[in-house]
Design a protein around this motif. Structure first.
Motif, short mmCIF file in Angstrom:
data_model
loop_
_atom_site.label_atom_id
_atom_site.label_comp_id
_atom_site.label_asym_id
_atom_site.label_seq_id
_atom_site.Cartn_x
_atom_site.Cartn_y
_atom_site.Cartn_z
N LEU A 1 8.04 -4.92 -18.35
CA LEU A 1 7.68 -6.33 -18.45
C LEU A 1 8.82 -7.21 -17.97
N ARG A 2 10.03 -6.83 -18.32
CA ARG A 2 11.19 -7.63 -17.90
C ARG A 2 11.35 -7.57 -16.38
N HIS A 3 11.13 -6.40 -15.78
CA HIS A 3 11.23 -6.28 -14.33
C HIS A 3 10.15 -7.09 -13.61
N ASP A 17 0.83 -1.21 0.00
CA ASP A 17 0.00 0.00 0.00
C ASP A 17 0.86 1.26 0.00
N GLN A 18 1.90 1.25 0.81
CA GLN A 18 2.78 2.42 0.87
C GLN A 18 3.49 2.63 -0.46
N LEU A 19 3.98 1.54 -1.06
CA LEU A 19 4.66 1.66 -2.35
C LEU A 19 3.70 2.18 -3.42
N LYS A 20 2.48 1.63 -3.46
CA LYS A 20 1.50 2.10 -4.45
C LYS A 20 1.22 3.58 -4.27
N ARG A 21 1.10 4.02 -3.02
CA ARG A 21 0.83 5.43 -2.76
C ARG A 21 1.96 6.31 -3.30
N LEU A 22 3.20 5.91 -3.03
CA LEU A 22 4.34 6.70 -3.48
C LEU A 22 4.47 6.70 -5.01
N VAL A 23 4.28 5.54 -5.61
CA VAL A 23 4.39 5.45 -7.07
C VAL A 23 3.26 6.23 -7.74
N HIS A 24 2.06 6.14 -7.19
CA HIS A 24 0.94 6.91 -7.74
C HIS A 24 1.17 8.41 -7.56
N GLN A 25 1.77 8.78 -6.44
CA GLN A 25 2.09 10.18 -6.20
C GLN A 25 3.08 10.68 -7.26
N ALA A 54 13.38 0.61 -9.09
CA ALA A 54 13.13 1.02 -10.47
C ALA A 54 12.53 2.42 -10.52
N ALA A 55 11.61 2.72 -9.63
CA ALA A 55 11.01 4.05 -9.59
C ALA A 55 12.04 5.09 -9.21
N ILE A 56 12.89 4.77 -8.24
CA ILE A 56 13.93 5.70 -7.82
C ILE A 56 14.92 5.97 -8.95
N SER A 57 15.29 4.93 -9.66
CA SER A 57 16.28 5.08 -10.71
C SER A 57 15.71 5.73 -11.96
N PRO A 67 3.72 8.10 -16.64
CA PRO A 67 2.84 7.82 -15.51
C PRO A 67 2.04 6.53 -15.66
N ALA A 68 1.51 6.27 -16.84
CA ALA A 68 0.70 5.07 -17.03
C ALA A 68 1.55 3.81 -16.85
N VAL A 69 2.78 3.83 -17.35
CA VAL A 69 3.66 2.67 -17.21
C VAL A 69 4.05 2.48 -15.75
N ILE A 70 4.32 3.58 -15.05
CA ILE A 70 4.66 3.49 -13.62
C ILE A 70 3.52 2.81 -12.86
N LYS A 71 2.28 3.23 -13.13
CA LYS A 71 1.13 2.66 -12.42
C LYS A 71 0.94 1.19 -12.76
N MET A 72 1.03 0.85 -14.06
CA MET A 72 0.85 -0.56 -14.45
C MET A 72 1.94 -1.43 -13.84
N PHE A 73 3.16 -0.91 -13.79
CA PHE A 73 4.27 -1.67 -13.19
C PHE A 73 4.04 -1.85 -11.70
N ALA A 74 3.70 -0.77 -11.00
CA ALA A 74 3.50 -0.85 -9.56
C ALA A 74 2.34 -1.77 -9.19
N ASN A 75 1.31 -1.78 -10.04
CA ASN A 75 0.14 -2.62 -9.79
C ASN A 75 0.31 -4.03 -10.34
#
Length: 167
Positions: free
Chosen positions: A131-133, A14-22, A79-82, A88-96
């Protein structure tokens, strides 16, 4: 897995999703913010992700018993940090963990490239990296695409940075 570990894992997800969505929301509304406000918010979010990653590192180093899913959370955070993912859409799909949606996005990009609507291969590279990650199967052509375009653009992928190897 114990009840406590299940709860811990859910809280971490939940915390990771919140940060990635932010982070994704910041990218989406970038034009609505002044430059300093955007950059300060972005740096604050990246700092929170780094702190989250440090806690995950501490957990996976033996201080707390964790499973492979929490290690996957750490890879997602790194991955998000780097900044391996910028869309944004790819970040959300990856995090989810939505590989089906990433594959749909990849098909759409391939279609647009074939139709001449875009010649930007960066979006395709970003989706293939995601996808690879997620440990999704990639064809040999897709893997070769990653190698070719990362070496052409002189970009190092998150995997390259972590392992010291070529993708």
């Amino acid at each position: 897995m114990s009840k406590e570990n299940v709860k811990l894992k859910q809280n971490l997800e939940d915390q990771l999703k919140r940060l990635v969505h932010q982070l994704a929301d910041l990218e989406e509304c970038k034009d609505d913010l002044d430059g300093d406000e955007y950059e300060n918010s972005r740096q604050d979010t990246l700092e929170q992700l780094k702190e989250f990653d440090a806690r995950l590192t501490k957990m996976t180093s033996g201080n707390i018993t964790v499973d492979d899913e929490i290690a996957q959370l750490q890879r997602t955070t790194q991955a998000a940090i780097s900044e391996a993912f910028k869309t944004p859409a790819v970040i959300k799909m990856f995090a989810n963990k939505e590989p089906e949606l990433l594959r749909e996005r990849l098909n759409q990009i391939d279609r647009d490239i074939k139709l001449g609507k875009t010649s930007n291969v960066g979006d395709k590279l970003e989706v293939l990296r995601a996808l690879r990650h997620l440990n999704e199967h990639l064809t040999s052509d897709q893997l070769q695409f990653i190698v070719d375009h990362e070496s052409k653009s002189n970009l190092l992928s998150f995997d390259t940075l972590k392992s010291g190897e070529l993708p």
